[in-house]
Each structure stands twice: as C-alpha cells, then as structure tokens.
Design an enzyme around this catalytic site. Structure first.
Site, PDB file in Angstrom:
ATOM      1  N   VAL A 102       0.829  -1.202   0.000  1.00 48.54           N
ATOM      2  CA  VAL A 102       0.000   0.000   0.000  1.00 48.54           C
ATOM      3  C   VAL A 102       0.868   1.258   0.000  1.00 48.54           C
ATOM      4  O   VAL A 102       0.339   2.371   0.077  1.00 48.54           O
ATOM      5  CB  VAL A 102      -0.944  -0.002   1.234  1.00 48.54           C
ATOM      6  CG1 VAL A 102      -1.912  -1.175   1.179  1.00 48.54           C
ATOM      7  CG2 VAL A 102      -0.169  -0.032   2.553  1.00 48.54           C
ATOM      8  N   HIS A 119      -4.434  -4.047  -2.536  1.00 54.45           N
ATOM      9  CA  HIS A 119      -4.829  -3.877  -1.127  1.00 54.45           C
ATOM     10  C   HIS A 119      -4.941  -2.403  -0.728  1.00 54.45           C
ATOM     11  O   HIS A 119      -4.959  -2.090   0.464  1.00 54.45           O
ATOM     12  CB  HIS A 119      -3.857  -4.613  -0.200  1.00 54.45           C
ATOM     13  CG  HIS A 119      -3.954  -6.118  -0.322  1.00 54.45           C
ATOM     14  ND1 HIS A 119      -2.989  -6.979   0.128  1.00 54.45           N
ATOM     15  CD2 HIS A 119      -4.939  -6.902  -0.860  1.00 54.45           C
ATOM     16  CE1 HIS A 119      -3.355  -8.230  -0.115  1.00 54.45           C
ATOM     17  NE2 HIS A 119      -4.518  -8.212  -0.737  1.00 54.45           N
TER      18      HIS A 119
HETATM   19  C1  BJW Z   1      11.812 -10.660   1.182  1.00 53.48           C
HETATM   20  C2  BJW Z   1      12.723  -9.732   1.657  1.00 53.48           C
HETATM   21  C3  BJW Z   1      13.586  -9.182   0.708  1.00 53.48           C
HETATM   22  C4  BJW Z   1      11.530 -10.345   3.322  1.00 53.48           C
HETATM   23  N1  BJW Z   1      13.502  -9.566  -0.572  1.00 53.48           N
HETATM   24  N2  BJW Z   1      11.754 -11.023  -0.087  1.00 53.48           N
HETATM   25  C5  BJW Z   1      -9.436 -18.350   0.368  1.00 53.48           C
HETATM   26  C6  BJW Z   1      -9.014 -19.269   1.304  1.00 53.48           C
HETATM   27  C7  BJW Z   1      -8.879 -18.899   2.640  1.00 53.48           C
HETATM   28  C8  BJW Z   1      -9.159 -17.617   3.070  1.00 53.48           C
HETATM   29  C9  BJW Z   1      -9.553 -16.693   2.137  1.00 53.48           C
HETATM   30  C10 BJW Z   1      -9.721 -17.076   0.811  1.00 53.48           C
HETATM   31  N3  BJW Z   1     -10.133 -15.998   0.112  1.00 53.48           N
HETATM   32  C11 BJW Z   1     -10.219 -14.943   0.981  1.00 53.48           C
HETATM   33  C12 BJW Z   1      -9.885 -15.343   2.212  1.00 53.48           C
HETATM   34  C13 BJW Z   1      -9.850 -14.493   3.447  1.00 53.48           C
HETATM   35  C14 BJW Z   1      -8.646 -13.580   3.514  1.00 53.48           C
HETATM   36  C15 BJW Z   1      -7.364 -14.392   3.540  1.00 53.48           C
HETATM   37  O1  BJW Z   1      -6.590 -14.431   2.596  1.00 53.48           O
HETATM   38  N4  BJW Z   1      -7.051 -15.026   4.641  1.00 53.48           N
HETATM   39  C16 BJW Z   1      -5.811 -15.777   4.756  1.00 53.48           C
HETATM   40  C17 BJW Z   1      -4.982 -15.252   5.922  1.00 53.48           C
HETATM   41  C18 BJW Z   1      -6.107 -17.246   4.806  1.00 53.48           C
HETATM   42  N5  BJW Z   1      -8.630 -12.615   2.393  1.00 53.48           N
HETATM   43  C19 BJW Z   1      -9.363 -11.524   2.423  1.00 53.48           C
HETATM   44  O2  BJW Z   1     -10.101 -11.282   3.368  1.00 53.48           O
HETATM   45  C20 BJW Z   1      -9.270 -10.588   1.234  1.00 53.48           C
HETATM   46  N6  BJW Z   1     -10.591 -10.268   0.810  1.00 53.48           N
HETATM   47  C21 BJW Z   1     -11.315 -11.077   0.027  1.00 53.48           C
HETATM   48  O3  BJW Z   1     -10.838 -12.050  -0.509  1.00 53.48           O
HETATM   49  O4  BJW Z   1     -12.644 -10.714  -0.094  1.00 53.48           O
HETATM   50  C22 BJW Z   1     -13.587 -11.711  -0.450  1.00 53.48           C
HETATM   51  C23 BJW Z   1     -13.712 -12.708   0.713  1.00 53.48           C
HETATM   52  C24 BJW Z   1     -13.744 -12.261   2.006  1.00 53.48           C
HETATM   53  C25 BJW Z   1     -13.839 -13.182   3.072  1.00 53.48           C
HETATM   54  C26 BJW Z   1     -13.861 -14.555   2.803  1.00 53.48           C
HETATM   55  C27 BJW Z   1     -13.796 -14.991   1.482  1.00 53.48           C
HETATM   56  C28 BJW Z   1     -13.735 -14.053   0.424  1.00 53.48           C
HETATM   57  C29 BJW Z   1      -8.606  -9.276   1.634  1.00 53.48           C
HETATM   58  C30 BJW Z   1      -7.175  -9.438   2.032  1.00 53.48           C
HETATM   59  C31 BJW Z   1      -6.627  -8.106   2.537  1.00 53.48           C
HETATM   60  C32 BJW Z   1      -5.222  -8.222   3.092  1.00 53.48           C
HETATM   61  N7  BJW Z   1      -4.859  -7.006   3.712  1.00 53.48           N
HETATM   62  C33 BJW Z   1      -3.529  -6.810   4.233  1.00 53.48           C
HETATM   63  C34 BJW Z   1      -3.466  -5.420   4.917  1.00 53.48           C
HETATM   64  C35 BJW Z   1      -3.477  -4.319   3.859  1.00 53.48           C
HETATM   65  C36 BJW Z   1      -3.435  -2.951   4.461  1.00 53.48           C
HETATM   66  C37 BJW Z   1      -2.127  -2.635   5.130  1.00 53.48           C
HETATM   67  O5  BJW Z   1      -1.043  -2.678   4.509  1.00 53.48           O
HETATM   68  O6  BJW Z   1      -2.185  -2.315   6.312  1.00 53.48           O
HETATM   69  O7  BJW Z   1      -2.577  -6.882   3.167  1.00 53.48           O
HETATM   70  S1  BJW Z   1      -2.977  -8.132   5.325  1.00 53.48           S
HETATM   71  C38 BJW Z   1      -1.318  -8.150   4.773  1.00 53.48           C
HETATM   72  O8  BJW Z   1      -0.973  -9.403   4.089  1.00 53.48           O
HETATM   73  C39 BJW Z   1      -1.243  -7.052   3.698  1.00 53.48           C
HETATM   74  C40 BJW Z   1      -0.317  -7.655   2.686  1.00 53.48           C
HETATM   75  O9  BJW Z   1      -0.495  -7.013   1.435  1.00 53.48           O
HETATM   76  C41 BJW Z   1      -0.715  -9.113   2.694  1.00 53.48           C
HETATM   77  C42 BJW Z   1       0.316 -10.040   2.148  1.00 53.48           C
HETATM   78  O10 BJW Z   1       1.472 -10.018   2.916  1.00 53.48           O
HETATM   79  P1  BJW Z   1       2.890 -10.115   2.191  1.00 53.48           P
HETATM   80  O11 BJW Z   1       3.129  -8.922   1.383  1.00 53.48           O
HETATM   81  O12 BJW Z   1       3.020 -11.411   1.527  1.00 53.48           O
HETATM   82  O13 BJW Z   1       3.882  -9.968   3.467  1.00 53.48           O
HETATM   83  P2  BJW Z   1       4.445 -11.113   4.424  1.00 53.48           P
HETATM   84  O14 BJW Z   1       4.998 -10.437   5.621  1.00 53.48           O
HETATM   85  O15 BJW Z   1       3.464 -12.165   4.661  1.00 53.48           O
HETATM   86  O16 BJW Z   1       5.630 -11.772   3.590  1.00 53.48           O
HETATM   87  C43 BJW Z   1       6.811 -11.045   3.281  1.00 53.48           C
HETATM   88  C44 BJW Z   1       7.667 -11.935   2.402  1.00 53.48           C
HETATM   89  O17 BJW Z   1       8.795 -11.181   2.004  1.00 53.48           O
HETATM   90  C45 BJW Z   1       8.193 -13.183   3.138  1.00 53.48           C
HETATM   91  O18 BJW Z   1       8.024 -14.310   2.299  1.00 53.48           O
HETATM   92  C46 BJW Z   1       9.684 -12.872   3.318  1.00 53.48           C
HETATM   93  O19 BJW Z   1      10.487 -14.044   3.283  1.00 53.48           O
HETATM   94  C47 BJW Z   1       9.944 -11.995   2.147  1.00 53.48           C
HETATM   95  N8  BJW Z   1      11.076 -11.066   2.264  1.00 53.48           N
HETATM   96  N9  BJW Z   1      12.552  -9.593   3.012  1.00 53.48           N
HETATM   97  C48 BJW Z   1      12.572 -10.503  -0.921  1.00 53.48           C
HETATM   98  N10 BJW Z   1      14.516  -8.252   1.090  1.00 53.48           N
END
Ligand code: BJW
Length: 252
Positions: A102, A119
């Site tokens: 974001v 997001h």
């Molecule tokens: C490096 C590094 C370097 C470090 N070089 N790499 C299907 C199945 C199960 C559940 C669901 C599903 N569909 C939907 C869901 C529910 C839910 C969900 O996914 N839950 C899971 C936890 C299971 N999803 C939602 O609710 C989404 N909405 C949706 O689908 O609506 C319809 C619906 C709703 C409800 C039920 C069903 C359908 C919305 C998701 C919104 C996520 N929001 C956030 C916050 C955003 C605002 C903010 O920034 O404050 O988004 S949560 C957070 O996680 C943020 C991120 O964008 C997102 C992903 O995280 P990311 O970027 O992957 O970070 P990390 O920390 O996890 O990983 C970092 C990586 O970097 C690591 O791998 C490191 O190793 C690596 N790394 N240094 C390269 N230098």
C-alpha cells in the site's frame, strides 16, 4: 539459480511479464513486512490490526499503527528492486504489476495504467460514512498522539486508511485488470510475498495452469516455491535488478 542461467532458458521472442509483489520488495526501503518478527508492532500482530473488527474495537490503536508506518514511509525511498520493475515497464516488457503493498513506492510518475494496488493505498483515507477520500501522508497527521481523523463533511464520522482489510472485498475493477494481465502473461515474477493471503496467493496457481513460467524472488522458500519454475533466493533489491539487467542484455 543465477539470473543469466534463468534468462538463457526463457523464450525471449514471447515476453509478457506480470509481477505479483509483496512487502519483501519494500523491506530495503525501511518498510516492515507483515509476518515474522517484522510483523510485530509493540506487542500486537500486524495481522490482528488489519481488520475492520480491530478498527471498530479500538480505532486509536489501529490509527497509531498506520501513523507509525506512515512516519517510516514519509522518509522512505524506492530501492533498486522497485527501480528494476520500472525499468521493465519502460522497456515495454511488462503487462502490469499487481502489488499487495500500500506504500506507493513503485513510481511510474503520473501513469498508473500498468499497476494495480490491490490492497489499497496507505497515503489516502476514506470516510466511514460518505464517499470522501483525502490524502493524509504528511507530518501533520502522522503523529502518534491518539488523535483520530474525522471527515470534514460528515464531521462526526471517522476517516479510516484507504486499504483493504481481512474480510473486505477487493475492488472488482482491480481484480479484472489483474486477471486480464495474468491471462496474457508468459512470465510471472513472484516477488517478496509469503503467498498466504487470498485472492493474490491464487494468482501464481492460475498462471501456472495456463502455462506461464513462474520465477520467484524471496529470501526464503514459501508455499508458492514448489509450483515456481525458478527460485532466485536473496533480497529482491539485489536479485531483481540482476534478473532485469540479464533479461535486457539479451533482449536488446
Ligand atoms: C523478502 C525480503 C527481501 C523479506 N527480498 N523477499 C481463500 C481461502 C482462505 C481464506 C480466504 C480465501 N479468500 C479470501 C480469504 C480471506 C482472507 C485471507 O486471505 N485469509 C488468509 C490469511 C487465509 N482474504 C481476504 O479477506 C481478502 N478479501 C477477500 O478475498 O474478499 C472476499 C472474501 C472475504 C472473506 C472470505 C472470502 C472471500 C482481503 C485481504 C486483505 C489483506 N490485507 C492486508 C493489509 C493491507 C493494508 C495494510 O497494509 O495495512 O494486506 S494483510 C497483509 O498481508 C497485507 C499484505 O499485502 C498481505 C500479504 O502479505 P505479504 O506482502 O506477503 O507480506 P508477508 O509479511 O506475509 O511476507 C513477506 C515476504 O517477504 C516473506 O516471504 C519474506 O520471506 C519476504 N522477504 N525480506 C525478498 N529483502
């Protein structure tokens, strides 16, 4: 695997790249990731704060977390990983970038055609009652002093960060654009994401099913690594520029 070895094996005549980006890309710019020890703010897990329920229960707590992140963002600069993606776009090799971040650190100037911030955008806040949206990315607002931000029109209604929390829907136009790029892609770069948040975590699976080549850039293996064709282990601020330069040296 080395960048040059991967590029050697790609079909350079047919390059249409879509990138799926997570918080690891911005780590070298000073922005924290979500999971692991980086994902902790004070004693709270980032994932417990990124929900509408947390905001309803304690808007001060959630706003203070966003203000803390904004303070970091106000001095953050794009890193070589961000620059490499902009370079790909300028060379006409990128269909689009789907970023979960974001922070707005992938900077295409005024053109936002080739990027989807799936997001949302932390620099903006929207009213919890009306359609009002405003920027809040300034030192004036980003002070962790427990003050809340209110809508200038609804007065008593709170503003909230213009981001997508767990359980909230993704903008359908963003999803449509992302799916369109994925359908047309021949290569997907999966960069700095843990691959655990949906629907984005599904995108590499969809791409794989249609024959797109997947290249992952991460410091560690993820649940997506087994389906990726290539894995470039290391910080993306180092590995991504190497890959892009290797690709461009073969393409021109
Ligand atoms: C490096 C590094 C370097 C470090 N070089 N790499 C299907 C199945 C199960 C559940 C669901 C599903 N569909 C939907 C869901 C529910 C839910 C969900 O996914 N839950 C899971 C936890 C299971 N999803 C939602 O609710 C989404 N909405 C949706 O689908 O609506 C319809 C619906 C709703 C409800 C039920 C069903 C359908 C919305 C998701 C919104 C996520 N929001 C956030 C916050 C955003 C605002 C903010 O920034 O404050 O988004 S949560 C957070 O996680 C943020 C991120 O964008 C997102 C992903 O995280 P990311 O970027 O992957 O970070 P990390 O920390 O996890 O990983 C970092 C990586 O970097 C690591 O791998 C490191 O190793 C690596 N790394 N240094 C390269 N230098």
């Amino acid at each position: 695997m080395k960048a040059a070895d991967i590029v050697q094996q790609l079909d350079l005549e047919d390059i249409h790249i879509v990138s799926v980006v997570g918080s690891g890309l911005s780590k070298a710019s000073g922005m924290p990731t979500f999971r692991g020890k980086d994902g902790l703010w004070k004693t709270y897990s980032a994932l417990d704060l990124a929900t509408p329920q947390a905001f309803k229960k304690d808007p001060n707590l959630v706003w203070n977390w966003y203000k803390w992140r904004m303070q970091a963002l106000l001095t953050a600069k794009p890193n070589p990983g961000h620059d490499a993606l902009v370079k790909l776009e300028k060379m006409g090799l990128s269909l689009g970038i789907i970023t979960q971040n974001v922070d707005g650190l992938i900077n295409f100037g005024n053109s936002s055609e080739h990027i989807v911030e799936i997001h949302g955008r932390i620099r903006y806040a929207h009213c919890t009652k009306c359609d009002h949206i405003q920027r809040w990315d300034s030192h004036e607002y980003a002070v962790a002093d427990d003050s809340l931000l209110y809508c200038p029109y609804c007065k008593d209604a709170l503003l909230r960060p213009d981001v997508v929390w767990f359980g909230e829907s993704i903008n359908p136009k963003h999803l449509q654009k992302a799916m369109n790029w994925i359908e047309r892609s021949t290569i997907m770069l999966v960069i700095g994401t843990s691959g655990t948040v949906y629907p984005v975590a599904n995108f590499p699976h969809i791409a794989k099913q249609q024959g797109t080549t997947l290249i992952e850039f991460n410091v560690t293996r993820t649940p997506l690594t087994p389906i990726c064709d290539y894995f470039m282990r290391g910080p993306s601020e180092q590995t991504l520029p190497k890959f892009v330069d290797a690709l461009l040296s073969k393409k021109v």
